[in-house]
Design a protein around this motif. Structure first.
Motif, PDB file in Angstrom:
ATOM      1  N   THR A   1      46.320 -12.181 -11.356  1.00  0.00           N
ATOM      2  CA  THR A   1      46.565 -12.411 -12.782  1.00  0.00           C
ATOM      3  C   THR A   1      45.652 -13.507 -13.312  1.00  0.00           C
ATOM      4  N   ALA A   2      45.488 -14.561 -12.521  1.00  0.00           N
ATOM      5  CA  ALA A   2      44.651 -15.688 -12.946  1.00  0.00           C
ATOM      6  C   ALA A   2      43.204 -15.262 -13.132  1.00  0.00           C
ATOM      7  N   VAL A   3      42.670 -14.495 -12.176  1.00  0.00           N
ATOM      8  CA  VAL A   3      41.279 -14.035 -12.262  1.00  0.00           C
ATOM      9  C   VAL A   3      41.093 -13.141 -13.485  1.00  0.00           C
ATOM     10  N   ARG A   4      42.016 -12.243 -13.701  1.00  0.00           N
ATOM     11  CA  ARG A   4      41.914 -11.357 -14.865  1.00  0.00           C
ATOM     12  C   ARG A   4      41.991 -12.154 -16.167  1.00  0.00           C
ATOM     13  N   THR A   5      42.842 -13.162 -16.188  1.00  0.00           N
ATOM     14  CA  THR A   5      43.025 -13.961 -17.406  1.00  0.00           C
ATOM     15  C   THR A   5      41.760 -14.721 -17.781  1.00  0.00           C
ATOM     16  N   VAL A   6      41.179 -15.438 -16.811  1.00  0.00           N
ATOM     17  CA  VAL A   6      39.990 -16.240 -17.128  1.00  0.00           C
ATOM     18  C   VAL A   6      38.794 -15.336 -17.416  1.00  0.00           C
ATOM     19  N   MET A   7      38.753 -14.156 -16.798  1.00  0.00           N
ATOM     20  CA  MET A   7      37.655 -13.224 -17.059  1.00  0.00           C
ATOM     21  C   MET A   7      37.695 -12.745 -18.504  1.00  0.00           C
ATOM     22  N   GLN A   8      38.883 -12.710 -19.093  1.00  0.00           N
ATOM     23  CA  GLN A   8      39.042 -12.298 -20.489  1.00  0.00           C
ATOM     24  C   GLN A   8      38.713 -13.428 -21.461  1.00  0.00           C
ATOM     25  N   GLY A   9      38.304 -14.577 -20.917  1.00  0.00           N
ATOM     26  CA  GLY A   9      37.939 -15.700 -21.771  1.00  0.00           C
ATOM     27  C   GLY A   9      39.112 -16.578 -22.174  1.00  0.00           C
ATOM     28  N   ARG A  10      40.248 -16.396 -21.502  1.00  0.00           N
ATOM     29  CA  ARG A  10      41.429 -17.198 -21.813  1.00  0.00           C
ATOM     30  C   ARG A  10      41.697 -18.187 -20.691  1.00  0.00           C
ATOM     31  N   LYS A  11      42.430 -19.229 -21.003  1.00  0.00           N
ATOM     32  CA  LYS A  11      42.827 -20.207 -20.001  1.00  0.00           C
ATOM     33  C   LYS A  11      44.003 -19.666 -19.194  1.00  0.00           C
ATOM     34  N   TYR A  12      43.968 -19.920 -17.881  1.00  0.00           N
ATOM     35  CA  TYR A  12      45.111 -19.550 -17.061  1.00  0.00           C
ATOM     36  C   TYR A  12      45.959 -20.797 -16.858  1.00  0.00           C
ATOM     37  N   LEU A  13      47.161 -20.775 -17.397  1.00  0.00           N
ATOM     38  CA  LEU A  13      48.071 -21.915 -17.293  1.00  0.00           C
ATOM     39  C   LEU A  13      49.393 -21.455 -16.692  1.00  0.00           C
TER      40      LEU A  13
END
Length: 209
Positions: free
Chosen positions: A113-125
């Motif tokens: 989930t984290a990898v997909r999130t940051v790849m979309q240009g969003r912060k993973y928190l």
């Protein structure tokens, strides 16, 4: 396809992360590195969209590497992995340019989930990091004395408070005992303490260990 590079000095952990990410068909681990020198060589040839970066490594630390990457590989999205609790390093990493911070003790599948999130240009928190960020924005409070410590100084404090000897700390961080002793002296000075016992009490009272 999301190209991922792993940078962590523990081969067993890298293997576990690689196996976890293999569950996602669109994620490919293109290379691995065990320290900053290996990472520099790897990034010359390996495709990398997302870097999973260990915070505590021999030689140059994760935060040092992160700062360098902002200058040399600004297009790479960095997800910091750490054994330290979120309240110790997460905000520092985000301010230094990381796109996310994940605790190694967390659910391995959350890495996908984290990898997909940051790849979309969003912060993973994580929920913990989001709360820390909200608290720091909504209710700014006087910073604790240890917030003024450098990364190496904070690492030295945490390791001393965990019962490590200076020689052990020097070996773990690949530094000379003299350098670690200098960090210890700076910590004592900044926190206005006098010995290791007081450092340990300080760390416990501030929930650092």
């Amino acid at each position: 396809m999301i190209h991922v590079v792993l940078c962590d000095d523990h081969a067993v952990l890298r293997r576990g992360i690689r196996d976890t990410l293999a569950e996602a068909p669109e994620i490919e681990v293109t290379a691995e590195a065990g320290n900053s020198c290996e990472l520099r060589e790897v990034l010359r040839s390996a495709a990398c969209d997302v870097l999973l970066l260990d915070l505590s490594m021999p030689g140059r630390s994760g935060l040092d590497v992160l700062a360098s990457l902002r200058e040399t590989h600004g297009d790479i999205k960095v997800l910091v992995l750490s054994m330290y609790q979120e309240d110790q390093y997460a905000l520092r990493c985000l301010k230094a340019g990381a796109q996310g911070y994940a605790n190694k003790a967390g659910d391995p599948l959350e890495l996908i989930t984290a990898v997909r999130t940051v790849m979309q240009g969003r912060k993973y928190l994580t929920a913990e990091v989001a709360q820390l960020l909200a608290d720091s924005l909504a209710q700014p409070e006087p910073q604790a004395p240890h917030s003024a410590l450098s990364e190496r100084e904070l690492q030295t404090l945490l390791k001393i408070a965990s019962g490590r000897r200076l020689s052990d700390i020097a070996e773990e961080l690949m530094l000379s005992p003299k350098t670690v002793s200098v960090y210890r002296s700076r910590v004592l000075e900044k926190l206005k303490l006098t010995n290791n016992a007081e450092l340990t009490v300080y760390a416990i009272r501030n929930q650092l260990v």
